[in-house]
Write a protein that holds these residues in place. Sequence first.
Motif, PDB file in Angstrom:
ATOM      1  N   ASP A  10       0.919  -1.350   0.075  1.00 32.72           N
ATOM      2  CA  ASP A  10      -0.401  -0.356   0.202  1.00 32.72           C
ATOM      3  C   ASP A  10       0.683   1.441   0.326  1.00 32.72           C
ATOM      4  N   LEU A  11       0.409   2.475   0.025  1.00 27.98           N
ATOM      5  CA  LEU A  11       0.843   3.827  -0.032  1.00 27.98           C
ATOM      6  C   LEU A  11       0.362   4.682   1.338  1.00 27.98           C
ATOM      7  N   SER A  12       1.111   5.084   2.180  1.00 28.09           N
ATOM      8  CA  SER A  12       0.351   6.346   3.029  1.00 28.09           C
ATOM      9  C   SER A  12       1.535   7.139   3.673  1.00 28.09           C
ATOM     10  N   THR A  13       0.938   8.003   4.214  1.00 26.35           N
ATOM     11  CA  THR A  13       1.500   9.517   4.506  1.00 26.35           C
ATOM     12  C   THR A  13       1.613   9.903   5.911  1.00 26.35           C
ATOM     13  N   GLY A  14       3.156   9.771   6.468  1.00 25.31           N
ATOM     14  CA  GLY A  14       2.578  10.050   7.353  1.00 25.31           C
ATOM     15  C   GLY A  14       2.732   9.201   8.439  1.00 25.31           C
ATOM     16  N   VAL A  15       2.652   8.135   8.385  1.00 29.38           N
ATOM     17  CA  VAL A  15       2.094   6.700   9.350  1.00 29.38           C
ATOM     18  C   VAL A  15       3.602   5.544   9.866  1.00 29.38           C
ATOM     19  N   ASP A  16       3.913   5.367   8.921  1.00 28.45           N
ATOM     20  CA  ASP A  16       4.794   4.777   8.340  1.00 28.45           C
ATOM     21  C   ASP A  16       6.261   4.869   8.192  1.00 28.45           C
ATOM     22  N   GLY A  17       6.144   5.992   8.958  1.00 29.61           N
ATOM     23  CA  GLY A  17       8.281   6.413   8.214  1.00 29.61           C
ATOM     24  C   GLY A  17       7.775   7.117   8.065  1.00 29.61           C
ATOM     25  N   PRO A  18       9.021   8.372   7.674  1.00 28.39           N
ATOM     26  CA  PRO A  18       9.008  10.165   7.108  1.00 28.39           C
ATOM     27  C   PRO A  18       8.228   9.951   5.267  1.00 28.39           C
ATOM     28  N   ARG A  21       5.280   6.537   2.210  1.00 28.45           N
ATOM     29  CA  ARG A  21       5.717   5.238   2.301  1.00 28.45           C
ATOM     30  C   ARG A  21       5.667   3.842   0.754  1.00 28.45           C
ATOM     31  N   PHE A  22       6.141   3.930   0.618  1.00 30.57           N
ATOM     32  CA  PHE A  22       5.419   1.795   0.035  1.00 30.57           C
ATOM     33  C   PHE A  22       5.832   1.617   0.790  1.00 30.57           C
ATOM     34  N   VAL A  23       4.495   0.844   1.254  1.00 30.34           N
ATOM     35  CA  VAL A  23       4.621  -0.460   2.743  1.00 30.34           C
ATOM     36  C   VAL A  23       3.942  -1.585   2.085  1.00 30.34           C
ATOM     37  N   LEU A  24       4.784  -2.292   2.360  1.00 25.42           N
ATOM     38  CA  LEU A  24       4.939  -3.613   1.997  1.00 25.42           C
ATOM     39  C   LEU A  24       4.681  -4.962   3.418  1.00 25.42           C
ATOM     40  N   PHE A  25       3.765  -5.720   3.445  1.00 21.98           N
ATOM     41  CA  PHE A  25       3.627  -6.026   4.599  1.00 21.98           C
ATOM     42  C   PHE A  25       3.393  -8.098   4.387  1.00 21.98           C
ATOM     43  N   THR A  74       8.242   0.725   3.478  1.00 22.73           N
ATOM     44  CA  THR A  74       8.267   0.560   4.913  1.00 22.73           C
ATOM     45  C   THR A  74       8.684  -0.808   4.643  1.00 22.73           C
ATOM     46  N   LEU A  75       9.219  -2.031   5.168  1.00 23.09           N
ATOM     47  CA  LEU A  75       8.659  -3.314   5.823  1.00 23.09           C
ATOM     48  C   LEU A  75       7.821  -3.721   6.468  1.00 23.09           C
ATOM     49  N   THR A  76       6.867  -3.814   6.676  1.00 20.55           N
ATOM     50  CA  THR A  76       6.225  -4.247   7.665  1.00 20.55           C
ATOM     51  C   THR A  76       5.778  -5.902   7.734  1.00 20.55           C
ATOM     52  N   GLY A  77       3.963  -5.994   7.970  1.00 20.89           N
ATOM     53  CA  GLY A  77       3.071  -6.619   8.399  1.00 20.89           C
ATOM     54  C   GLY A  77       2.022  -7.033   9.029  1.00 20.89           C
ATOM     55  N   GLY A  78       1.643  -8.236   9.806  1.00 20.93           N
ATOM     56  CA  GLY A  78       2.723  -9.500  10.202  1.00 20.93           C
ATOM     57  C   GLY A  78       4.121  -8.598  10.349  1.00 20.93           C
ATOM     58  N   GLU A  79       5.317  -9.885  11.042  1.00 20.54           N
ATOM     59  CA  GLU A  79       6.224  -9.399  11.460  1.00 20.54           C
ATOM     60  C   GLU A  79       7.812  -9.372  10.789  1.00 20.54           C
ATOM     61  N   PRO A  80       8.514  -8.957   9.761  1.00 21.46           N
ATOM     62  CA  PRO A  80       8.807  -8.850   9.054  1.00 21.46           C
ATOM     63  C   PRO A  80       9.774  -9.844   9.390  1.00 21.46           C
ATOM     64  N   LEU A  81      10.603  -9.507  10.291  1.00 24.45           N
ATOM     65  CA  LEU A  81      11.514 -10.446  10.996  1.00 24.45           C
ATOM     66  C   LEU A  81      11.624 -11.397  10.990  1.00 24.45           C
TER      67      LEU A  81
END
Length: 242
Positions: A10-18, A21-25, A74-81
């Motif tokens: 997804d794309l987000s602004t101001g939530v997942d970093g500065p 962001r391109f946010v990969l779940f 930003t890599l998120t999830g779930g838990e990316p690690l």
Amino acid sequence: MSTGRIHSWDLSTGVDGPGTRFVLFLSGCPLRCLYCANPDTWHMRDGKETSVDEVMAEIEKYRSFVTTAGGGVTLTGGEPLLQSAFTGEVLRRCREAGLHTALDTSGFLGARATDELLSHTDLVLLDIKSFDLDTYRRLTGGDLTPTLNFATRLNRLGVPTWIRYVLVPGWTDDPRRVDALARFVAGLGTVERVDVLPFHRLGAAKYDALGIPFALRDTPGPSAEVVERVREQFRGQGMMAY
């Protein structure tokens, strides 16, 4: 070629970093947080197997948009690690492409983040879900200690960090526990800000669709006064809190 299990992007602004962001779940998470808004990301088997090249090709479509907006990936999830090798490869490729990188993690699997992986990470968004051992276990099903160890390691390695703290009435709003967490965070020189995130029930429909009980269905969100009080507790320790 490395592949991983992806839930969505997804794309987000101001939530997942500065910036924007391109946010990969990524799919899969070892914790079962009672307030989780994305129970559909819990199981790795439910994700789509995707190669690093495929991920990078998708990111490239939005490169000019996110960079112009001062953002990144930003890599998120779930838990990316949980998929640390795949996560590390995506972070490395993004850095090589000149993109700002962020890793959103609970820190529960912080030991899986190699120094090399962290060297390709411009920012860690670290979710500290409670500063009380018993509350943390009841709230997440996991142990707090790995997260605190990871926070300390990030500080030692000099990795810029934003702390995320979900404020749940009756669970994470105790003033003494918040003060203790604020003191701990203030001792970490790489923490740039603290985001106090009010609990919400927007994910309730996902639990219904999956046939999973939502334990906090009747828990209200925190009042604006309590949210501001908690932010002020962090500010009182010299932190930037939002």
